[in-house]
Each structure stands twice: as C-alpha cells, then as structure tokens.
Scaffold this motif. Structure first.
Motif, PDB file in Angstrom:
ATOM      1  N   SER A 425       0.811  -1.226   0.000  1.00  0.00           N
ATOM      2  CA  SER A 425       0.000   0.000   0.000  1.00  0.00           C
ATOM      3  C   SER A 425       0.838   1.267   0.000  1.00  0.00           C
ATOM      4  O   SER A 425       0.329   2.350  -0.272  1.00  0.00           O
ATOM      5  CB  SER A 425      -0.945   0.013   1.205  1.00  0.00           C
ATOM      6  N   VAL A 426       2.133   1.144   0.338  1.00  0.00           N
ATOM      7  CA  VAL A 426       3.042   2.286   0.298  1.00  0.00           C
ATOM      8  C   VAL A 426       4.351   1.854  -0.363  1.00  0.00           C
ATOM      9  O   VAL A 426       4.632   0.651  -0.499  1.00  0.00           O
ATOM     10  CB  VAL A 426       3.316   2.872   1.705  1.00  0.00           C
ATOM     11  N   GLN A 427       5.152   2.848  -0.751  1.00  0.00           N
ATOM     12  CA  GLN A 427       6.426   2.583  -1.417  1.00  0.00           C
ATOM     13  C   GLN A 427       7.526   3.380  -0.724  1.00  0.00           C
ATOM     14  O   GLN A 427       7.356   4.566  -0.460  1.00  0.00           O
ATOM     15  CB  GLN A 427       6.365   3.002  -2.889  1.00  0.00           C
ATOM     16  N   LEU A 428       8.652   2.713  -0.465  1.00  0.00           N
ATOM     17  CA  LEU A 428       9.794   3.361   0.158  1.00  0.00           C
ATOM     18  C   LEU A 428      11.009   3.170  -0.733  1.00  0.00           C
ATOM     19  O   LEU A 428      11.351   2.040  -1.092  1.00  0.00           O
ATOM     20  CB  LEU A 428      10.074   2.766   1.541  1.00  0.00           C
ATOM     21  N   TYR A 429      11.647   4.297  -1.085  1.00  0.00           N
ATOM     22  CA  TYR A 429      12.794   4.235  -1.992  1.00  0.00           C
ATOM     23  C   TYR A 429      13.993   4.966  -1.413  1.00  0.00           C
ATOM     24  O   TYR A 429      13.853   5.995  -0.731  1.00  0.00           O
ATOM     25  CB  TYR A 429      12.442   4.847  -3.347  1.00  0.00           C
ATOM     26  N   ASP A 430      15.168   4.438  -1.714  1.00  0.00           N
ATOM     27  CA  ASP A 430      16.416   5.145  -1.485  1.00  0.00           C
ATOM     28  C   ASP A 430      16.672   5.933  -2.762  1.00  0.00           C
ATOM     29  O   ASP A 430      17.195   5.406  -3.738  1.00  0.00           O
ATOM     30  CB  ASP A 430      17.548   4.149  -1.209  1.00  0.00           C
TER      31      ASP A 430
END
Length: 484
Positions: A425-430
C-alpha cells in the motif's frame, strides 16, 4: 540639495510600515516558469537521453547555477503556482487534488494571504505578471462558446471584467490568460482585452515581457513570467515546426527555449543583467499528452532517468529543472545538489531583502539564498510531494516514502491497478541509489516508514513545516493512506 536629501531620507523609511534596506542596490527579480517542461527536456541536464536542442537554457545554466534536486510543490499546475506565490503547500487549502477548472473559479489565494508579489510591493518593487495565472478569478460575464474543440479556444468574451485576479493578489500589472483551456481570452489588468488564436499566445506574451524590460520602471521590479508552453495545445509557431526532429512537442520546447533567449537578450540590451536575479523552472514534469512514448522511441526521455511524468507522485512528476543566474553572487557553471522546492521562493526573497516575514506568512518556505551563494551547502531537511489524485509522499534525505501503491496519477500502474495486483500500500525508496524508484524497500525498513509517516502527520497537524507557532489549515486535510 534639499530634494536629494529628502529622497535619501525617503529611501530609509518604511514603505507601508515595512523597513526597506538601503546600501547595495536591491536586485531585480525575474521568475520564468515553463508549463509542463520535464527535467530531461533541458539538454544541459540530460545530455545522454535528451534529443531536443535548448541552447539558451544551456547557456543560462553555464552562466549560473543548476539545482539537480529541485521540485515543484505538486505534480500538477494550480497547486504548484499557489505554493510558489505563497510559500504554502496547496493541500492546506480546499484544493486537495486536481486543478482549478479555469472558468469562474473562486480565487485559490485568499485576499488576506501574503503573496511574494504583495511582499515585494511593500518593499518598493514594481510587480508584473505576464502569462498564465490559473489560480482562479471570477466574472459576471457568461463564458463565450468555443468556436472549435481545440484546447484554448474558450474563455470570457471581449471586455469582460474579472474579479479577484492577479492585480488583487500582489501584482501591479497583468497581461495573460487563465489556463490552457481558455488561453485565447487575453486579460490585461482586470478585463479581457483581446481574443487571440492559441498559437499566438506564446509569442505575444514573450513580446510583452520584452517590452516591459525595454522600458523598466525606475524602482526595482519583480517580473513573474509563467509561460503557456510546452503545455497542450502543442502549437509551435510555423518557424519552429519540424525544427527538433522529434515531433511537435520537441519543436514547442525549442520555441520555449527561444522565448527564454529573448528575455535574456532584452536584459542585456537594457543593461539590466548585472543586477537581476533570473530563475527558470517548470510547474511540474512533462505531460504524457506530449506523446512521451513516441518521444522515448526516438531517444528523448523528458523525465531523464526519473520515473513517471506529470500527475505522478514519482519524481518524474515533480522534479523540475531549476536554473538561477545572478552575476556577482552566483558562481557561473556551478551546481547544487540541495533539495529545494518552488515554494521556497518567498522565504528566499525575504532573505535577499533581509526582512523577516510575518509569522503567519509562508509556513512551508525555506530560503535557498545560502545555496545560491555556496553550492556545497545542504538544502531543506524534508519535503512533501503531492499528486494529481491527492496522494502524498514525503522525502527526507535519501529516503522517499510514497503513501500510495501506484503512481498516484495517470502513470502505470495507477493506484487502482497496483492495488488489484496486491502491491504494497506504500512505497519506500532510497532515492540516491535508486532515482528510478524501482526497488520498493518498505518491507526491509518498516521503522523508516513509521518515522516518515509521523513527520508528515506533524506537518499536517501543525499547519506548517517550518519553525513557528501552529497554524490552521483552511479545511481538514484528507489523508488517503488512512482509508486503505
């Protein structure tokens, strides 16, 4: 001698109750805002994957500073313009997704809200807006019927009066239009002065800007120049058609670049360049309506190496070109990796004038003046992004949390499509090691998701993201991630 003395004393006293700094001449300020120009559309920023020549923007970059991590306040038009002129995120207003329709809209900027134009007026500047407004105004006149389905052919009739337009929001002069759908109704001051074919709007507004610079006011000036290109309708003038080799959009980008060249030449001709801060940017990323799929087949990537386009929460939706030139202050050919936002312009102007903004003004604006002087300095600590559908993202350092499963906009997969495929449901990126936002790290770093979500919640509930007393948002801020 007595007259000279009185003039000198007048320069020291306040204007409308605000102290004006004396000493070194205050610079003129020009902010050129392209419409739907992608980060990768500027050749100097995208030399390997850009196929459209932009010699004037490239020259501006070589004469000043390039910010490689600059962002519009939203991935679409109206909210970005609100933030640029007020130093406040637009999602604090009634407009929490989409844009104003461009017809008979209640002004998005309230009459009480301090704008950068009004602030500069208070400090002795003449202010002019030439171009696309798209922040709402009203009229008692009925909209005229468009003679064709071509975008831009609608609008108000000749001589129609507008209420709540730019001249009521901090600009002494206005010549331009509301938005892309109604651009043929050209407004001067507070009434429709001309009805023009859309293809003539860009050359005419450029001409008006050149005329303004050819006979500038005696006091310092702020020229806000929001262009109508290369937004649809994509209508390059005949002399530019076929020039780019990649189609009409490329031709329109080249014409936009040439317009910037005319502005810079006018500054040189009027001997104004040495004491003028020139900023060039865009209101969001390139629109898919430019034919991005075909452009990429020809080797032109309007978002460079970033994912997404206009409307999206991914960086291609809101990472924008940002060039600044100020002889004697900005080192030619310099580059800054500082994170900045277009909404930081207002705090920067106040910093430049060495005047403190009122406590209630520009609650999301952080000065990048130090970065203009020293490109090695860091930028803002954190930044909130917003998409056309009202989705949020928050960036802090190298981490970016997209609080939606998909693009948040028109890009694929859309949120609905991503949810159907059971995407997180969410996206986390470096974002530093993964600028294309390809590898979702949400399962590896759940603590980072929690931390960034709490930071965003604080910014929302405090009514500001800068130090100071809490403020009220205009309405309740919708948090789409809470409903999933």
């Amino acid at each position: 001698m007595k007259i000279i003395t009185l003039l000198f004393i007048a320069a020291l006293v306040s204007i409308e109750g605000h102290a004006v700094e004396t000493g070194s001449p205050r610079p003129n300020i020009i902010f050129i805002l392209a419409d739907d120009l992608g980060y990768g559309d500027v050749q100097a920023l995208n030399p390997e994957r850009g196929k459209v020549a932009t010699p004037h923007l490239d020259k501006l970059a070589s004469q000043g500073m390039v910010f490689t991590d600059a962002h519009s306040g939203s991935s679409v038009c109206t909210p970005t313009r609100y933030g640029l002129l007020t130093g406040r995120y637009s999602w604090r207003t009634r407009l929490q997704k989409g844009v104003l329709d461009g017809g008979n809209d209640e002004p998005l900027i309230s009459a009480e809200r301090l704008t950068v134009g009004r602030f500069l007026q208070q400090h002795g500047y003449q202010t002019a807006c030439i171009g696309k407004w798209h922040l709402g105004f009203q009229s008692e006149a009925a909209p005229r019927a468009a003679k064709s389905k071509q975008m831009g052919s609608g609008g108000l009739p000749l001589a129609a009066q507008i209420i709540g337009g730019p001249t009521t929001r901090g600009f002494d002069l206005f010549w331009g239009c509301s938005n892309a759908r109604t651009m043929s109704s050209v407004i001067e001051g507070d009434h429709v002065a001309e009805i023009l074919p859309p293809i003539e709007i860009l050359p005419r507004l450029t001409q008006r800007a050149v005329e303004y610079l050819s006979a500038p006011p005696q006091q310092p000036f702020f020229l806000y120049l929001p262009l109508t290109s290369p937004h649809t309708p994509i209508l390059p003038s005949p002399e530019w058609q076929g020039k780019s080799g990649v189609g009409a959009y490329g031709d329109f980008v080249m014409q936009t670049d040439a317009c910037v060249g005319q502005i810079l030449t006018a500054l040189d001709t009027a001997h104004l360049a040495e004491n003028t801060l020139v900023i060039f940017s865009s209101d969001n990323g390139c629109s898919p309506q430019a034919g991005t799929t075909e452009l990429e087949k020809q080797g032109h990537y309007a978002s460079a190496n970033y994912r997404g386009y206009k409307s999206d929460i991914w960086d291609g939706g809101h990472r924008v070109p940002f060039l600044a030139r100020w002889p004697g202050t900005i080192t030619p050919g310099s580059q800054s990796q500082a994170v900045i936002c277009l909404g930081d312009f207002m705090a920067t102007v106040a910093d430049l004038l060495k005047v403190e903004l009122p406590a209630e003004a520009a609650p999301d604006s952080i000065s990048f003046l130090p970065n203009l002087k020293d490109p090695s300095l860091p930028g803002r600590d954190a930044l909130v992004h917003h998409s056309i559908n009202g989705q949020f993202a928050v960036r802090q350092g190298r981490w970016k949390l997209d609080l939606c499963p998909g693009s948040g906009g028109w890009g694929h997969p859309t949120d609905k499509a991503a949810a159907k495929k059971a995407a997180p449901s969410v996206q986390l990126y470096d974002i530093e090691s993964d600028p294309g936002e390809e590898t979702n790290l949400v399962s590896q770093y759940p603590e980072k998701v929690t931390q960034l979500t709490r930071l965003l919640e604080t910014y929302i509930t405090q009514g500001r993201s800068t130090p100071g007393s809490p403020q009220a948002n205009d309405v309740e801020v919708k948090r789409p991630w809470l409903s999933r």
